[in-house]
Design a protein around this motif. Structure first.
Motif, PDB file in Angstrom:
ATOM      1  N   VAL A 114       0.854  -1.187   0.000  1.00  0.00           N
ATOM      2  CA  VAL A 114       0.000   0.000   0.000  1.00  0.00           C
ATOM      3  C   VAL A 114       0.888   1.235   0.000  1.00  0.00           C
ATOM      4  O   VAL A 114       2.058   1.186   0.403  1.00  0.00           O
ATOM      5  N   ALA A 115       0.321   2.361  -0.436  1.00  0.00           N
ATOM      6  CA  ALA A 115       1.113   3.577  -0.632  1.00  0.00           C
ATOM      7  C   ALA A 115       1.810   4.033   0.641  1.00  0.00           C
ATOM      8  O   ALA A 115       2.958   4.486   0.598  1.00  0.00           O
ATOM      9  N   GLY A 116       1.138   3.935   1.797  1.00  0.00           N
ATOM     10  CA  GLY A 116       1.705   4.423   3.045  1.00  0.00           C
ATOM     11  C   GLY A 116       2.982   3.725   3.465  1.00  0.00           C
ATOM     12  O   GLY A 116       3.795   4.286   4.203  1.00  0.00           O
ATOM     13  N   LYS A 117       3.186   2.499   2.994  1.00  0.00           N
ATOM     14  CA  LYS A 117       4.404   1.761   3.338  1.00  0.00           C
ATOM     15  C   LYS A 117       5.527   2.011   2.324  1.00  0.00           C
ATOM     16  O   LYS A 117       6.623   1.488   2.467  1.00  0.00           O
ATOM     17  N   ALA A 143       0.680  -8.533  -0.365  1.00  0.00           N
ATOM     18  CA  ALA A 143      -0.217  -8.184  -1.458  1.00  0.00           C
ATOM     19  C   ALA A 143      -0.852  -6.832  -1.174  1.00  0.00           C
ATOM     20  O   ALA A 143      -0.888  -6.379  -0.031  1.00  0.00           O
ATOM     21  N   GLY A 144      -1.358  -6.189  -2.230  1.00  0.00           N
ATOM     22  CA  GLY A 144      -2.000  -4.901  -2.033  1.00  0.00           C
ATOM     23  C   GLY A 144      -2.208  -4.182  -3.354  1.00  0.00           C
ATOM     24  O   GLY A 144      -1.757  -4.639  -4.418  1.00  0.00           O
ATOM     25  N   ASP A 145      -2.890  -3.046  -3.286  1.00  0.00           N
ATOM     26  CA  ASP A 145      -3.279  -2.352  -4.513  1.00  0.00           C
ATOM     27  C   ASP A 145      -2.115  -1.706  -5.260  1.00  0.00           C
ATOM     28  O   ASP A 145      -2.281  -1.241  -6.387  1.00  0.00           O
ATOM     29  N   GLN A 146      -0.933  -1.659  -4.648  1.00  0.00           N
ATOM     30  CA  GLN A 146       0.220  -1.070  -5.321  1.00  0.00           C
ATOM     31  C   GLN A 146       0.969  -2.065  -6.208  1.00  0.00           C
ATOM     32  O   GLN A 146       1.903  -1.672  -6.925  1.00  0.00           O
ATOM     33  N   GLU A 147       0.563  -3.318  -6.206  1.00  0.00           N
ATOM     34  CA  GLU A 147       1.315  -4.326  -6.954  1.00  0.00           C
ATOM     35  C   GLU A 147       1.428  -4.019  -8.448  1.00  0.00           C
ATOM     36  O   GLU A 147       2.529  -4.126  -9.014  1.00  0.00           O
ATOM     37  N   PRO A 148       0.339  -3.643  -9.145  1.00  0.00           N
ATOM     38  CA  PRO A 148       0.479  -3.328 -10.575  1.00  0.00           C
ATOM     39  C   PRO A 148       1.507  -2.210 -10.824  1.00  0.00           C
ATOM     40  O   PRO A 148       2.314  -2.295 -11.765  1.00  0.00           O
ATOM     41  N   HIS A 149       1.466  -1.176  -9.981  1.00  0.00           N
ATOM     42  CA  HIS A 149       2.422  -0.073 -10.133  1.00  0.00           C
ATOM     43  C   HIS A 149       3.842  -0.554  -9.877  1.00  0.00           C
ATOM     44  O   HIS A 149       4.777  -0.172 -10.604  1.00  0.00           O
ATOM     45  N   LEU A 150       4.021  -1.401  -8.880  1.00  0.00           N
ATOM     46  CA  LEU A 150       5.348  -1.919  -8.564  1.00  0.00           C
ATOM     47  C   LEU A 150       5.901  -2.757  -9.710  1.00  0.00           C
ATOM     48  O   LEU A 150       7.095  -2.680 -10.039  1.00  0.00           O
ATOM     49  N   ARG A 151       5.044  -3.552 -10.316  1.00  0.00           N
ATOM     50  CA  ARG A 151       5.484  -4.367 -11.456  1.00  0.00           C
ATOM     51  C   ARG A 151       5.921  -3.464 -12.619  1.00  0.00           C
ATOM     52  O   ARG A 151       6.917  -3.751 -13.305  1.00  0.00           O
TER      53      ARG A 151
END
Length: 284
Positions: A114-117, A143-151
Motif C-alpha cells: 500500500v502507498a503508506g508503506k 499483497a496490495g493495490d500497489q502491486e500493478p504499479h510496482l510491477r
C-alpha cells in the motif's frame, strides 16, 4: 474499550495495566491534537501502570502525563526461537542449492503493498544502489493495490523483482532466510514487527525514521541502518552500507538484541509491574 477495561478492573478490585505502541511521530490534525491533550491525561490517570514497548512509546506516555515511576518495559516480541530455527533451515538449503553459483544480494520487503508503506521506494533505492555495488534483486512478500504499479516500475528500472504475494506467517522464516536485508520505508509505523521477525532470523534492517522501532532495534552499522523519511537516495546508501557489513558479526549482534526483545523479557516486564504495584495506592 480502554474505559471499559478500567471500569472492569475497578469493579473486580484489581490493578489495571495498559500496553500499546503509540508514539508522537507522524502528522496529526490540530483538532485531534487538542482533543488528545484534553482527554488522554484524564484517561491515563485511570490506569495503575503502563507497559511501554520502546523509547518513542515511553516518550508518548510521559507526554500525556504518565508518572515515570509507573512505567515498565515490556517489549514487542515474537517467537524468536521458532523463526531462527526455521530460517536457519532455509538458509542451509539455499547454501546447498546456490553455494557454487552464488547470487545477487536479496532485498526483502514484508507487508501490505500500500502507498503508506512506500514499497516503490525499495525498487527505486535498489536501482540506485545497483549502479554502485552491482546487481541486486528485490523480493516482495505481501499483497496490495500497489502491486500493478510496482510491477511497472520494476520493468521500467530493470531491477530483478519477485512478487511472492501473501505469505502465511509459517512460511515467512523461509523468506527471511533467503534475504540479505529487510527494508521498511514506511511513512508511518507504530513499531514494525517485521523487523523483529527479520532480526530473529539473522537479517539486518534498513528502516525510515518514521518506523517506531528505529531507535530501539536498528543501530547504524551494527544491526542495520536508518534513513530519513522519504529519502530514496538515503535508503540506497543505507542498503549499500548494510550489505557491506560482515554477516557473521551482524548475526551475533542481532542475536544479542533479540534476547532483549523476547517473550521472556516481555513477561518479566508484566511481572515487574505487578510486583511494584502491589500495595501501592490505587490510581484515582
Amino acid at each position: 474499550s480502554y474505559w471499559q477495561g478500567v471500569l472492569a478492573a475497578r469493579k473486580a478490585g484489581v490493578n489495571a495495566l495498559v500496553r500499546g505502541d503509540s508514539h508522537l511521530g507522524g502528522e496529526r490534525k490540530p483538532w485531534k491534537l487538542l482533543a488528545k491533550r484534553l482527554v488522554y491525561p484524564r484517561l491515563l490517570r485511570r490506569f495503575d501502570g503502563f507497559l511501554y514497548v520502546g523509547r518513542r512509546n515511553r516518550e508518548y506516555l510521559m507526554h500525556y502525563g504518565a508518572p515515570p515511576q509507573r512505567l515498565f518495559f515490556s517489549p514487542p516480541c515474537i517467537d524468536n526461537d521458532l523463526f531462527r530455527a526455521a530460517s536457519d533451515a532455509a538458509r542451509q538449503q539455499r547454501s546447498h542449492t546456490h553455494g557454487a553459483t552464488g547470487r545477487a544480494p536479496r532485498i526483502l520487503f514484508v507487508g501490505k503493498l500500500v502507498a503508506g508503506k512506500r514499497p516503490v521506494d525499495v525498487i527505486r533505492a535498489a536501482q540506485l544502489a545497483s549502479r554502485r555495488i552491482g546487481p541486486v534483486e528485490v523480493v516482495f512478500a505481501g499483497a496490495g493495490d500497489q502491486e500493478p504499479h510496482l510491477r511497472h516500475v520494476a520493468g521500467e528500472t530493470g531491477v530483478p523483482t519477485t512478487f511472492l504475494g501473501f505469505v502465511n506467517q509459517s512460511q515467512l522464516p523461509a523468506a527471511y532466510g533467503a534475504a540479505d536485508v529487510i527494508v521498511l520505508p514506511s511513512a508511518g509505523e507504530t513499531w514494525g514487527l517485521v523487523v523483529n521477525e527479520a532480526m530473529a532470523c539473522g537479517v539486518p534492517a534498513v528502516v525510515s525514521e518514521a518506523v517506531g522501532c528505529a531507535p530501539d532495534l536498528v543501530e547504524n552499522g551494527v544491526t542495520g541502518a536508518v534513513f530519513a523519511d522519504g529519502d530514496v537516495e538515503g535508503c540506497a546508501r543505507a542498503l549499500e552500507s548494510v550489505l557491506a557489513l560482515d554477516g557473521a558479526t551482524v548475526r551475533c549482534q542481532l542475536a544479542e538484541r533479540m534476547a532483549i526483545y523476547s517473550p521472556a523479557r516481555a513477561a518479566d516486564g508484566i511481572v515487574e509491574a505487578a510486583l511494584a504495584l502491589a500495595g501501592r495506592p490505587r490510581a484515582e
